[in-house]
Design a protein around this motif. Structure first.
Motif, short mmCIF file in Angstrom:
data_model
loop_
_atom_site.label_atom_id
_atom_site.label_comp_id
_atom_site.label_asym_id
_atom_site.label_seq_id
_atom_site.Cartn_x
_atom_site.Cartn_y
_atom_site.Cartn_z
N ARG A 125 0.82 -1.19 -0.01
CA ARG A 125 0.12 -0.03 -0.04
C ARG A 125 0.79 1.21 -0.14
O ARG A 125 0.50 2.50 -0.69
CB ARG A 125 -0.84 0.05 1.39
CG ARG A 125 -2.01 -1.10 1.21
CD ARG A 125 -2.76 -0.99 0.00
NE ARG A 125 -3.53 0.04 -0.20
CZ ARG A 125 -4.36 0.35 -1.49
NH1 ARG A 125 -4.42 -0.41 -2.05
NH2 ARG A 125 -4.89 1.55 -1.30
N VAL A 126 2.06 1.43 0.76
CA VAL A 126 3.00 2.50 0.62
C VAL A 126 3.69 2.49 -0.74
O VAL A 126 3.66 3.69 -1.07
CB VAL A 126 3.85 2.16 1.89
CG1 VAL A 126 5.01 3.24 1.91
CG2 VAL A 126 3.22 2.11 3.18
N TYR A 127 3.97 1.44 -1.20
CA TYR A 127 4.47 1.44 -2.68
C TYR A 127 3.53 1.87 -3.58
O TYR A 127 3.86 2.91 -4.28
CB TYR A 127 4.66 0.00 -3.12
CG TYR A 127 5.46 -0.37 -4.36
CD1 TYR A 127 6.33 0.43 -4.95
CD2 TYR A 127 4.72 -1.03 -5.37
CE1 TYR A 127 6.81 0.35 -6.21
CE2 TYR A 127 5.18 -1.19 -6.67
CZ TYR A 127 6.32 -0.52 -7.07
OH TYR A 127 6.82 -0.84 -8.11
N SER B 101 0.97 3.96 -2.85
CA SER B 101 0.96 5.33 -2.50
C SER B 101 2.00 6.39 -3.23
O SER B 101 1.71 7.40 -3.81
CB SER B 101 0.85 5.64 -0.94
OG SER B 101 0.87 6.98 -0.71
N GLN B 102 3.21 5.67 -3.03
CA GLN B 102 4.49 6.57 -3.73
C GLN B 102 4.24 6.69 -5.43
O GLN B 102 4.28 7.58 -6.07
CB GLN B 102 5.75 6.05 -3.36
CG GLN B 102 5.92 6.03 -1.96
CD GLN B 102 7.38 5.44 -1.49
OE1 GLN B 102 8.25 5.22 -2.59
NE2 GLN B 102 7.80 5.29 -0.42
N HIS C 141 1.31 6.75 -6.90
CA HIS C 141 0.24 7.74 -7.18
C HIS C 141 0.97 9.29 -7.01
O HIS C 141 0.55 9.97 -7.85
CB HIS C 141 -0.85 7.40 -6.36
CG HIS C 141 -1.78 6.38 -6.91
ND1 HIS C 141 -2.59 6.23 -7.73
CD2 HIS C 141 -2.09 4.89 -6.17
CE1 HIS C 141 -3.07 5.34 -8.09
NE2 HIS C 141 -2.91 4.39 -7.02
N GLN C 142 1.75 9.26 -5.91
CA GLN C 142 2.27 10.67 -5.69
C GLN C 142 3.12 11.17 -6.94
O GLN C 142 3.38 12.22 -7.09
CB GLN C 142 3.07 10.54 -4.43
CG GLN C 142 2.23 10.53 -3.20
CD GLN C 142 2.91 10.25 -1.75
OE1 GLN C 142 4.15 10.40 -1.87
NE2 GLN C 142 2.04 10.15 -0.80
#
Length: 301
Positions: free
Chosen positions: A56-58, A60-61, A63-64
């Motif tokens: 999920r963190v991956y 998110s990055q 998408h950012q």
């Protein structure tokens, strides 16, 4: 070489040898795996300890970084395949990427030519000269078969069968298929192979097997095909944009508009999945709607 590098190299060899992946696919997957390795290093997560929160963190990055849904989907698909490979090899016990749903990308409506728009292109080449004969054969084959530009530039003379009017196409993942061509393409090919190609070949002879040659007698490249198409558009005094894939889109669209079934078009295009071919159904839907609105007595007041 650390464990990750060893597994990455084995995965790339697996793609090349067992999956027959194209060089472009292997290169993209290599970059994606290396990108995920950098993420793991920055987050201090071991590759065999990746879990759903880490993914999920991956995500998110990604998408950012404002990557497109198509690119994100490809990266996730790559990592899912990589971890499936690790699971198969017994390096991990389960694939953490199976818990993540791939984002659905928007399927763009393919650009295509209307049949009337194409006619000037077939009249633009001077078929009294070798390059004109080549250009005529090139555009007849691209539109007449719907093959990809990479498939077109890899055709060899031995792949053309005039008796069956088919061409052997070497597609993605080293998959081969036979695609028929029509009378116009057959005439253009025969003229070019018997006359113009022989003249071009005499200038070098380096690409003796390749069907389409450049002005120096070498093998024609994908970039060369695009330049030829741009030149034909200018000579035909057209204001439309052109690229090889637009001819492929036109091929599929015109077949469907004239009654071809989707499965046959899928086979001709060399699509592995029918969903790839279904992007063309919008055209037939629009056509059917227009026919209905113009023909049914209760369609309009």
């Amino acid at each position: 070489m650390n464990q990750w590098e060893v597994h990455k190299q084995l995965f790339l060899e697996y793609l090349q040898i067992e999956k027959n992946a194209s060089p472009l696919t292997v290169e993209n997957y290599k970059k994606d795996v290396e990108g995920f390795a950098r993420f793991l290093e920055a987050e201090a997560v071991a590759f065999n300890e990746v879990d759903y929160p880490a993914i999920r963190v991956y995500l998110s990055q990604l998408h950012q970084a404002q990557l497109s849904r198509k690119t994100i989907s490809r990266k996730l698909s790559c990592m899912r395949s990589f971890y499936r490979f690790l699971e198969r090899e017994g390096i991990i016990t389960s694939n953490p990427f199976l818990t993540v749903t791939l984002p659905k990308g928007d399927k763009p409506i393919p650009e295509f030519f209307y049949e009337e728009e194409l006619k000037p292109l077939f009249l633009a080449s001077d078929i009294t000269h070798p390059l004109g004969q080549r250009n005529q054969a090139l555009i007849e084959i691209l539109y007449g078969t719907g093959i990809r530009v990479s498939e077109c530039t890899s055709i060899e003379c031995a792949d053309i069968d005039f008796s069956l009017t088919t061409v052997l196409v070497h597609g993605k993942g080293r998959k081969e298929r036979y695609v028929p061509f029509g009378t116009f393409a057959g005439e253009a090919l025969r003229r070019y192979m018997e006359d113009g190609r022989q003249q071009l070949l005499s200038r070098s002879g380096a690409a003796a097997d390749r069907l389409f040659l450049n002005s120096k007698g070498g093998a024609l490249t994908a970039r060369g095909v695009r330049m030829i198409l741009d030149k034909l558009v200018k000579e035909a005094a057209l204001t439309v944009d052109i690229h090889p894939h637009k001819l492929r889109h036109s091929f599929a669209t015109h077949l469907l508009n004239n009654g071809a079934d989707l499965r046959s078009v899928q086979e001709l295009l060399g699509h592995e999945h029918l969903s790839s071919t279904q992007i063309y159904t919008h055209v037939t839907k629009d056509r059917l709607r227009n026919v209905y609105m113009n023909s049914h007595p209760r369609a309009n007041k």
